[in-house]
Design an enzyme around this catalytic site. Structure first.
Site, PDB file in Angstrom:
ATOM      1  N   GLU A 285      -5.767  -8.531   0.754  1.00  0.00           N
ATOM      2  CA  GLU A 285      -6.312  -8.145   2.062  1.00  0.00           C
ATOM      3  C   GLU A 285      -7.775  -7.804   1.873  1.00  0.00           C
ATOM      4  O   GLU A 285      -8.144  -7.161   0.878  1.00  0.00           O
ATOM      5  CB  GLU A 285      -5.625  -6.891   2.640  1.00  0.00           C
ATOM      6  CG  GLU A 285      -4.341  -7.150   3.369  1.00  0.00           C
ATOM      7  CD  GLU A 285      -3.748  -5.892   4.003  1.00  0.00           C
ATOM      8  OE1 GLU A 285      -4.488  -5.076   4.590  1.00  0.00           O
ATOM      9  OE2 GLU A 285      -2.520  -5.736   3.894  1.00  0.00           O
TER      10      GLU A 285
ATOM     11  N   GLU B 145       0.798  -1.232   0.000  1.00  0.00           N
ATOM     12  CA  GLU B 145       0.000   0.000   0.000  1.00  0.00           C
ATOM     13  C   GLU B 145       0.833   1.286   0.000  1.00  0.00           C
ATOM     14  O   GLU B 145       0.711   2.109   0.915  1.00  0.00           O
ATOM     15  CB  GLU B 145      -0.941   0.005   1.202  1.00  0.00           C
ATOM     16  CG  GLU B 145      -1.933  -1.129   1.186  1.00  0.00           C
ATOM     17  CD  GLU B 145      -3.000  -1.016   2.280  1.00  0.00           C
ATOM     18  OE1 GLU B 145      -2.882  -0.153   3.154  1.00  0.00           O
ATOM     19  OE2 GLU B 145      -3.973  -1.793   2.218  1.00  0.00           O
TER      20      GLU B 145
HETATM   21  C1  BGP Z   1      -4.165  -2.041   5.582  1.00  0.00           C
HETATM   22  C2  BGP Z   1      -2.772  -2.480   6.008  1.00  0.00           C
HETATM   23  C3  BGP Z   1      -2.748  -3.528   7.085  1.00  0.00           C
HETATM   24  C4  BGP Z   1      -3.893  -3.493   8.075  1.00  0.00           C
HETATM   25  C5  BGP Z   1      -5.223  -3.056   7.485  1.00  0.00           C
HETATM   26  C6  BGP Z   1      -6.247  -2.664   8.526  1.00  0.00           C
HETATM   27  O1  BGP Z   1      -4.109  -0.719   5.134  1.00  0.00           O
HETATM   28  O2  BGP Z   1      -2.057  -3.020   4.919  1.00  0.00           O
HETATM   29  O3  BGP Z   1      -1.464  -3.541   7.657  1.00  0.00           O
HETATM   30  O4  BGP Z   1      -3.558  -2.889   9.226  1.00  0.00           O
HETATM   31  O5  BGP Z   1      -5.108  -1.984   6.585  1.00  0.00           O
HETATM   32  O6  BGP Z   1      -5.971  -1.380   9.040  1.00  0.00           O
HETATM   33  P1  BGP Z   1      -6.086  -1.022  10.575  1.00  0.00           P
HETATM   34  O7  BGP Z   1      -5.098  -1.908  11.253  1.00  0.00           O
HETATM   35  O8  BGP Z   1      -5.730   0.407  10.687  1.00  0.00           O
HETATM   36  O9  BGP Z   1      -7.483  -1.298  10.960  1.00  0.00           O
END
Ligand code: BGP
Length: 458
Positions: A359, A158
């Site tokens: 993801e 990202e």
């Molecule tokens: C994405 C990232 C992850 C993960 C996810 C959820 O942007 O790649 O590392 O953390 O988001 O985000 P958060 O942990 O802020 O809820």
């Protein structure tokens, strides 16, 4: 129907799971050093996956996933950021890959997930071209060391979210000029990784891994439609057009021009941009985004402080708003399964490459019952609806090859600690109390096991 080879998986990242922050020669990353609210969990122990990887991988073997997405921490492999390789780390990850292999799980490896060595950040980090050379050395080390064990590589997690939500992800704010210097260096670094991977690991595949969410206009007002086009360009296509087509997206170029930015393009970069190309697209998706044209008099501070919500603003271009047709989760993130189908179709039309959804998941408060169960029917619903959208996109001809939801186990959320849980497996710790760190499969674990067995949702 999904192909019988569909890659059912799950995802993790190193800094959110491993802990062992000061062990085996690891140096601090920007994630270890950034200022965090002291009330929430940090990454010192995280879920102690560095010590418990065998137990975790065995549990994931029972889930029958075919792939586990992990990231490798630069700070463990090359603690000084550049220079000598740390053999303790190399041996550790050989053991991790062997354990995965024993369970029949393919590793899908992200080379870098938000955790730049602090020592490189101190020297300017991604705003400096030197970091591109350091990253190239680092990934060449990975490809040489692990090339025979890893068949799926992902470059930089990202970069779009890292730059647009910098304060939250990195703990500091770039100036506009620095942000786009860093953008260019990240994108060239990724090209170096594509090239090195194809040279050193001819049997492996490599792809980018941005967070892609289709941006909707708030209304049919042509100004709002144009606002959505701008934010689509700035948030999504600038990154994928660079990775896949080796070009600077024209609308993004226009945006840069209007905001006074010249990218630091070196003459030799052009050939690299157009010849070093990915084999597939890895794509993270949580929600869609809706924007309108910012009317005069409604000024706010420029910025994108949270990529997942309506908290987006750039004077003269776009302003986020709440989409009245969509619901939100407990952490105020909009939920939009149909948006995933639309996003996949648009990505397919633009790039014609295989796609892995690397993801996707629901952050929620989970409750461990007295008999050690977690009844997360809300997560099952979220995953079921998003999977159903993937299947519909596949039925429309989109080449989706795999699904690796976030996350395999509970982990420390980027900015909300342990209370916001994403895992299929519960980890017994709270923000401040490490408790037992025991693992308990949630209801969603057993549901996903059946999904994998049946090769999809009905
Ligand atoms: C994405 C990232 C992850 C993960 C996810 C959820 O942007 O790649 O590392 O953390 O988001 O985000 P958060 O942990 O802020 O809820």
């Amino acid at each position: 129907m999904l192909s019988p080879n569909f890659l059912w998986g799950a995802s993790l990242s190193a800094h959110q799971t491993e802990g062992a922050a000061n062990e085996d020669g690891k140096s601090p990353s920007v994630q270890d050093t950034r200022l965090r609210n002291p009330q929430i969990a940090d990454f010192t122990v995280a879920i102690d996956h560095y010590h418990r990887y065998l137990e975790d991988i065995k549990l994931l073997g029972q889930l029958h996933i075919k792939a586990l997405r992990i990231s490798l921490p630069w700070t463990r492999i090359i603690p000084d950021g550049r220079g000598a390789t740390n053999q303790l780390a190399i041996q550790h990850y050989h053991r991790v890959f062997a354990a995965l292999n024993e369970q029949g799980i393919e590793p899908m490896v992200t080379t870098y997930h938000f955790d730049l060595p602090q020592i490189l950040q101190d020297q300017g980090g991604w705003t400096k071209r030197q970091t591109v050379a350091d990253y190239e050395h680092y990934v060449r080390t990975l490809f040489q060391e692990f090339g025979s064990e890893v068949h799926y590589w992902l470059t930089i997690n990202e970069p779009n979210v890292m730059l647009l939500a910098d304060q939250k992800i990195l703990g500091f704010t770039y100036t506009h000029q620095e942000r786009y210097q860093a953008f260019y260096n990240l994108m060239i670094a990724e090209k170096k990784a594509f090239k090195a991977c194809h040279e050193l690991c001819p049997d492996a595949k490599i792809g980018p891994v941005p967070n892609i969410s289709y941006v909707y206009p708030g209304s049919a007002n042509p100004q709002d439609v144009r606002a959505a086009e701008y934010f689509n360009a700035v948030r999504n296509w600038a990154y994928l057009d660079f990775s896949v087509h080796g070009i600077i997206n024209p609308l993004f170029q226009n945006y840069l021009h209007q905001t006074g930015i010249n990218l630091p393009i070196q003459p030799s970069d052009r050939a690299l941009m157009q010849t070093a190309l990915p084999d597939f697209i890895g794509m993270n998706y949580y929600t869609s985004v809706t924007v309108e044209y910012p009317q005069k008099g409604k000024n706010r501070t420029n910025g994108v402080s949270d990529q997942q919500s309506e908290d987006v603003y750039e004077q003269g271009f776009y302003k986020g708003l709440t989409n009245p047709y969509l619901s939100k989760n407990e952490f105020n993130w909009t939920v939009d399964p149909l948006g995933l189908q639309t996003t996949l179709e648009v990505v397919n039309d633009r790039y014609h490459l295989p796609i892995y959804v690397t993801e996707n998941g629901l952050g929620a408060y989970d409750e461990l019952t007295a008999d050690r169960q977690i009844h997360d029917d809300y997560r099952i619903k979220y995953l079921q609806e998003h999977l159903s959208s993937i299947q519909k996109a596949v039925a429309c001809g989109v080449d989706v090859r795999g699904y690796l939801p976030w996350s395999a186990l509970d982990l420390v959320s980027v900015h909300e600690g342990m209370k916001k849980r994403y895992g299929l497996i519960y980890v017994d710790r709270s923000e401040q109390d490490l408790k037992t760190l025991a693992r308990y499969p949630k209801d969603s674990f057993y549901w996903y096991q059946q999904v994998i067995k049946r090769n999809g949702v009905s």
